[in-house]
Design an enzyme around this catalytic site. Structure first.
Site, PDB file in Angstrom:
ATOM      1  N   ARG A   9     -18.611   9.651   7.987  1.00  0.00           N
ATOM      2  CA  ARG A   9     -19.876  10.453   8.373  1.00  0.00           C
ATOM      3  C   ARG A   9     -19.004  11.886   8.823  1.00  0.00           C
ATOM      4  O   ARG A   9     -19.367  12.994   9.791  1.00  0.00           O
ATOM      5  CB  ARG A   9     -20.233   9.752   9.692  1.00  0.00           C
ATOM      6  CG  ARG A   9     -21.133   8.904   9.582  1.00  0.00           C
ATOM      7  CD  ARG A   9     -21.404   7.810  11.069  1.00  0.00           C
ATOM      8  NE  ARG A   9     -22.220   6.576  10.530  1.00  0.00           N
ATOM      9  CZ  ARG A   9     -21.372   5.736  10.360  1.00  0.00           C
ATOM     10  NH1 ARG A   9     -19.832   5.263  10.252  1.00  0.00           N
ATOM     11  NH2 ARG A   9     -22.555   4.537  10.046  1.00  0.00           N
ATOM     12  N   ASN A  21     -24.559  13.356  12.917  1.00  0.00           N
ATOM     13  CA  ASN A  21     -23.141  12.967  12.870  1.00  0.00           C
ATOM     14  C   ASN A  21     -22.993  14.180  12.276  1.00  0.00           C
ATOM     15  O   ASN A  21     -22.824  15.075  11.646  1.00  0.00           O
ATOM     16  CB  ASN A  21     -23.345  12.335  11.586  1.00  0.00           C
ATOM     17  CG  ASN A  21     -24.224  10.781  11.568  1.00  0.00           C
ATOM     18  OD1 ASN A  21     -23.929  10.496  12.666  1.00  0.00           O
ATOM     19  ND2 ASN A  21     -24.324  10.154  10.641  1.00  0.00           N
ATOM     20  N   ARG A  80     -26.433  -3.892  13.244  1.00  0.00           N
ATOM     21  CA  ARG A  80     -25.896  -4.345  11.821  1.00  0.00           C
ATOM     22  C   ARG A  80     -24.988  -5.545  12.097  1.00  0.00           C
ATOM     23  O   ARG A  80     -24.664  -6.395  11.165  1.00  0.00           O
ATOM     24  CB  ARG A  80     -25.201  -3.128  11.360  1.00  0.00           C
ATOM     25  CG  ARG A  80     -25.884  -2.121  10.748  1.00  0.00           C
ATOM     26  CD  ARG A  80     -24.943  -0.493  10.170  1.00  0.00           C
ATOM     27  NE  ARG A  80     -26.114   0.567   9.653  1.00  0.00           N
ATOM     28  CZ  ARG A  80     -25.616   1.436   9.754  1.00  0.00           C
ATOM     29  NH1 ARG A  80     -24.760   1.883  10.201  1.00  0.00           N
ATOM     30  NH2 ARG A  80     -26.601   2.353   8.696  1.00  0.00           N
ATOM     31  N   HIS A 106     -19.098   5.747  15.830  1.00  0.00           N
ATOM     32  CA  HIS A 106     -20.261   5.792  14.925  1.00  0.00           C
ATOM     33  C   HIS A 106     -19.306   6.155  14.255  1.00  0.00           C
ATOM     34  O   HIS A 106     -20.272   7.396  12.777  1.00  0.00           O
ATOM     35  CB  HIS A 106     -21.181   6.638  15.264  1.00  0.00           C
ATOM     36  CG  HIS A 106     -22.436   6.374  14.408  1.00  0.00           C
ATOM     37  ND1 HIS A 106     -22.688   4.926  13.621  1.00  0.00           N
ATOM     38  CD2 HIS A 106     -23.079   6.923  13.758  1.00  0.00           C
ATOM     39  CE1 HIS A 106     -23.716   5.215  12.559  1.00  0.00           C
ATOM     40  NE2 HIS A 106     -23.673   6.163  12.727  1.00  0.00           N
TER      41      HIS A 106
END
Length: 305
Positions: free
Chosen positions: A89, A121, A152, A176
């Site tokens: 990202r 991101n 997830r 993240h």
């Protein structure tokens, strides 16, 4: 009157818009994107759909002044092609950094004073930059962060044991991004600690293998369809609904961590004011070290902004 704004009408932004309109969550929706032709087309498409819906949404476009009285603002702009090959990202960083420096002053100038939810991101660094540059409080600004990565994790673990992902609880924490980690000490399946449940099922656990699947889950979606949209949009809308209903909903989001002076994925309670408070949980020493490492990774990049 529930008024919502979306800046960035790409795959994620338009999925959020479609969800808000078809579920009747937004009474008024403001769509903004640098590609005006696309915004117009999405506005028309959503308006066409409303003749067959039970609810109606006023849809306006390309007007930052409309953000003044918006309750919730989503920032969803990005450049997915930069991250598609690697799944990293941070590959979007140079593009999104420049974009945010252009957009944040416009948000501030509009007089916006609602709750801002960021999906752009690299999520943690961008969310913190938005909070500071738009002159909003740490309560008002959150990123979806590891909310999606936790979903997830729930999917991957549920597949391992043949249960419903809703029956898996726990957190993916930190960035993240690549330095994220699952706090396995708190993961439970059918309300049983993961280790205990695995023994009952007679199954061996390979945490490294599971964590790699979770970390690479986004890349698996990228490689098939070229972007992700449904998972992240669902997370974003869920947070918006928690704000509207003052749900006091506990979940991991990217929000300000006082100890490390950075935005990072951690458990928090979401209500009418945004991030009502950070919910501190017990971590093992190993998990604490991973959280610290992740925080330092985010801070290093944020400082370049």
């Amino acid at each position: 009157m529930r008024k919502i704004g979306i800046i960035g009408i790409g795959h994620v932004g338009v999925t959020i818009a479609y969800t808000l309109v078809t579920k009747g969550i937004a009474d008024e929706l403001i769509l903004i994107d640098k590609n005006e032709k696309k915004v117009i087309s999405e506005q028309l498409d959503l308006q066409d759909a409303q003749a067959r819906l039970d609810t109606s949404t006023i849809i306006k476009i390309q007007d930052y002044s409309e953000l003044k009285d918006v309750d919730i603002l989503f920032l969803t702009a990005g450049k997915i092609d930069a991250a598609k090959e690697t799944g990293n990202r941070w590959a979007e960083f140079e593009y999104t950094k420049a974009m945010i420096k252009e957009v944040a002053p416009k948000i501030k100038a509009s007089g916006f004073n609602g709750v801002l939810i960021d999906t752009t991101n690299p999520c943690d660094a961008i969310t913190q930059y938005l909070q500071k540059s738009a002159d909003l409080t740490i309560t008002q600004v959150m990123g979806t962060g590891t909310f999606l990565d936790t979903a997830r994790m729930q999917r991957v673990v549920s597949e391992q044991f043949g249960t419903n992902s809703k029956n898996v609880t726990g957190y993916t924490l930190g960035e993240h991004g690549d330095s994220q980690f699952v706090a396995w000490s708190g993961v439970r399946v059918n309300n049983h600690p993961l280790d205990e449940f695995a023994k009952q099922q007679g199954k061996a656990l390979n945490y490294d293998e599971l964590e790699e699947k979770i970390r690479k889950a986004g890349l698996a979606v990228y490689q098939g369809k070229g972007y992700t949209s449904f998972g992240i949009a669902t997370c974003a809308v869920k947070l918006a609904q928690a704000v509207f209903s003052d749900a006091q909903f506990e979940c991991p989001v990217s929000c300000y961590n006082k100890e490390f002076d950075t935005y990072i994925g951690q458990p928090a309670v979401i209500g009418k004011n945004g991030v009502e408070f950070v919910n501190e949980i017990k971590l093992t020493d190993k998990e604490k070290a991973k959280f610290k490492n992740s925080a330092e990774t985010i801070k290093e990049k944020f400082e370049t902004m």
